[in-house]
Design an enzyme around this catalytic site. Structure first.
Site, mmCIF file in Angstrom:
data_model
loop_
_atom_site.group_PDB
_atom_site.id
_atom_site.type_symbol
_atom_site.label_atom_id
_atom_site.label_comp_id
_atom_site.label_asym_id
_atom_site.label_seq_id
_atom_site.Cartn_x
_atom_site.Cartn_y
_atom_site.Cartn_z
ATOM 1 N N TYR A 155 -3.662 -72.657 74.250
ATOM 2 C CA TYR A 155 -4.629 -73.752 74.083
ATOM 3 C C TYR A 155 -3.906 -75.081 73.821
ATOM 4 O O TYR A 155 -4.220 -76.109 74.436
ATOM 5 C CB TYR A 155 -5.562 -73.398 72.926
ATOM 6 N N LYS A 159 -3.892 -78.492 76.103
ATOM 7 C CA LYS A 159 -4.361 -79.778 75.578
ATOM 8 C C LYS A 159 -3.249 -80.829 75.625
ATOM 9 O O LYS A 159 -3.512 -82.016 75.851
ATOM 10 C CB LYS A 159 -4.902 -79.597 74.158
HETATM 11 P P1 NAI Z 1 -18.129 -74.929 73.222
HETATM 12 O O1 NAI Z 1 -17.483 -73.607 73.408
HETATM 13 O O2 NAI Z 1 -19.306 -75.058 72.330
HETATM 14 O O3 NAI Z 1 -18.500 -75.556 74.640
HETATM 15 C C1 NAI Z 1 -17.629 -75.525 75.736
HETATM 16 C C2 NAI Z 1 -18.429 -75.647 76.993
HETATM 17 O O4 NAI Z 1 -17.527 -75.587 78.124
HETATM 18 C C3 NAI Z 1 -19.425 -74.503 77.156
HETATM 19 O O5 NAI Z 1 -20.633 -75.027 77.624
HETATM 20 C C4 NAI Z 1 -18.764 -73.624 78.211
HETATM 21 O O6 NAI Z 1 -19.676 -72.893 78.968
HETATM 22 C C5 NAI Z 1 -18.051 -74.668 79.065
HETATM 23 N N1 NAI Z 1 -16.974 -74.084 79.854
HETATM 24 C C6 NAI Z 1 -15.912 -73.380 79.411
HETATM 25 N N2 NAI Z 1 -15.160 -72.961 80.452
HETATM 26 C C7 NAI Z 1 -15.767 -73.414 81.574
HETATM 27 C C8 NAI Z 1 -15.475 -73.308 82.961
HETATM 28 N N3 NAI Z 1 -14.409 -72.615 83.417
HETATM 29 N N4 NAI Z 1 -16.308 -73.912 83.848
HETATM 30 C C9 NAI Z 1 -17.385 -74.593 83.410
HETATM 31 N N5 NAI Z 1 -17.722 -74.736 82.104
HETATM 32 C C10 NAI Z 1 -16.909 -74.138 81.206
HETATM 33 O O7 NAI Z 1 -16.942 -75.886 72.768
HETATM 34 P P2 NAI Z 1 -16.941 -77.302 71.999
HETATM 35 O O8 NAI Z 1 -16.505 -77.044 70.610
HETATM 36 O O9 NAI Z 1 -18.154 -78.066 72.261
HETATM 37 O O10 NAI Z 1 -15.682 -77.969 72.725
HETATM 38 C C11 NAI Z 1 -15.788 -78.889 73.804
HETATM 39 C C12 NAI Z 1 -14.405 -79.425 74.123
HETATM 40 O O11 NAI Z 1 -13.861 -80.040 72.961
HETATM 41 C C13 NAI Z 1 -13.414 -78.339 74.545
HETATM 42 O O12 NAI Z 1 -12.567 -78.837 75.550
HETATM 43 C C14 NAI Z 1 -12.631 -78.089 73.284
HETATM 44 O O13 NAI Z 1 -11.353 -77.585 73.559
HETATM 45 C C15 NAI Z 1 -12.587 -79.486 72.687
HETATM 46 N N6 NAI Z 1 -12.334 -79.520 71.260
HETATM 47 C C16 NAI Z 1 -13.195 -78.940 70.368
HETATM 48 C C17 NAI Z 1 -12.926 -79.008 69.016
HETATM 49 C C18 NAI Z 1 -13.842 -78.428 67.998
HETATM 50 O O14 NAI Z 1 -13.499 -78.493 66.817
HETATM 51 N N7 NAI Z 1 -14.988 -77.882 68.346
HETATM 52 C C19 NAI Z 1 -11.719 -79.660 68.527
HETATM 53 C C20 NAI Z 1 -10.891 -80.238 69.534
HETATM 54 C C21 NAI Z 1 -11.203 -80.158 70.863
#
Ligand code: NAI
Length: 247
Positions: A155, A159
């Site tokens: 991961y 990133k």
């Molecule tokens: P989440 O798991 O709630 O949402 C991620 C979304 O991306 C989901 O709707 C999922 O279906 C979609 N997704 C994943 N793989 C996919 C693919 N191959 N094709 C199409 N859609 C896909 O995650 P969250 O927490 O909302 O995270 C969003 C972004 O923020 C991610 O990139 C994550 O790495 C980043 N992030 C999140 C943090 C956190 O604390 N929640 C911290 C730092 C970064």
């Protein structure tokens, strides 16, 4: 700020049906954009798009890791909503494991979704943006990509890769009027962080100067600013929104 500073602009938000992506989709819709919500699950993407404020949005099923699906999706978005002015590469997954136990698939899947996915969409929309001499790309990286994290070699590498992608795209497209920036969120309350145990959260809070986890709206407001006209002279930047973890 103009209340509708993104009026009529078409914005793609990947992973926009929940979590941070959904909050960003809402913020861009609030600013007047027509949002294409991209997700692996068609129903979830369509439902999320229908629930956004102001109407005129649409949901599209697409696996961001698959270049052919991405190109077909961008075409479908342009046919249905119009030329893409804004791209938010937010979709992301985790497959955590310690290095010696990490399987090839765990490494490859995370790189494919988090890094290749952003590359696929950026490549697909950039031709049109360059031609129109306008556009804004925003990548959602992570503080983990700046600091590293035990148990997240895959991961963190994906990133950190987004940081290089962001700066390279910014340099390559700047002369054509296209900007590219990234937000590096800290720990934000979503499904992704719901898996953390209470003691893990307790440990984290000691590393966060502001002393709390973040909320999705605190990322979405910054995203709205970075893709909009107020950030017209900002490109190639990685903005940490993390309660002060990385300074
Ligand atoms: P989440 O798991 O709630 O949402 C991620 C979304 O991306 C989901 O709707 C999922 O279906 C979609 N997704 C994943 N793989 C996919 C693919 N191959 N094709 C199409 N859609 C896909 O995650 P969250 O927490 O909302 O995270 C969003 C972004 O923020 C991610 O990139 C994550 O790495 C980043 N992030 C999140 C943090 C956190 O604390 N929640 C911290 C730092 C970064």
């Amino acid at each position: 700020m103009n209340a509708l500073e993104l009026e009529g602009q078409v914005a793609i938000v990947t992973g926009g049906s929940r979590g941070i992506g959904r909050a960003i989709a809402e913020a861009l819709a609030d600013a007047g954009a027509k949002v294409a919500v991209i997700g692996r699950n068609a129903d979830a993407a369509v439902t999320a798009a229908a629930e956004l404020p102001r109407g005129g949005h649409a949901g599209f099923p697409c696996d961001v890791a698959d270049p052919a699906q991405v190109n077909a999706t961008v075409k479908a978005v342009e046919e249905q909503l119009g030329p893409v002015a804004i791209l938010v590469n937010n979709a992301g997954i985790t497959r955590d494991n310690i290095l010696i136990r990490m399987k090839d698939e765990e490494f490859d899947e995370v790189i494919a979704a988090n890094l290749k996915g952003a590359f696929n969409f950026s490549r697909s929309v950039s031709r049109g943006m360059m031609k129109r001499r306008a556009g804004s790309i925003l990548n959602i990286t992570s503080v983990v990509g700046l600091m590293g994290n035990a148990g997240q070699a895959n991961y963190a590498a994906s990133k950190a890769g987004l940081v290089g992608l962001t700066k390279s795209v910014a340099k390559e497209l700047a002369s054509r009027g296209v900007r590219c920036n990234a937000i590096a969120p800290g720990f934000i309350r979503t499904d992704m962080t719901d898996d953390l145990t209470e003691s893990q959260v307790e440990g984290l809070l000691h590393q966060i100067p502001l002393g709390t986890l973040g909320e999705v709206d605190q990322i979405a407001g910054v995203a709205r600013f970075l893709v909009g006209p107020g950030a017209g002279y900002i490109t190639g930047q990685i903005l940490a929104v993390d309660g002060g973890m990385v300074m």
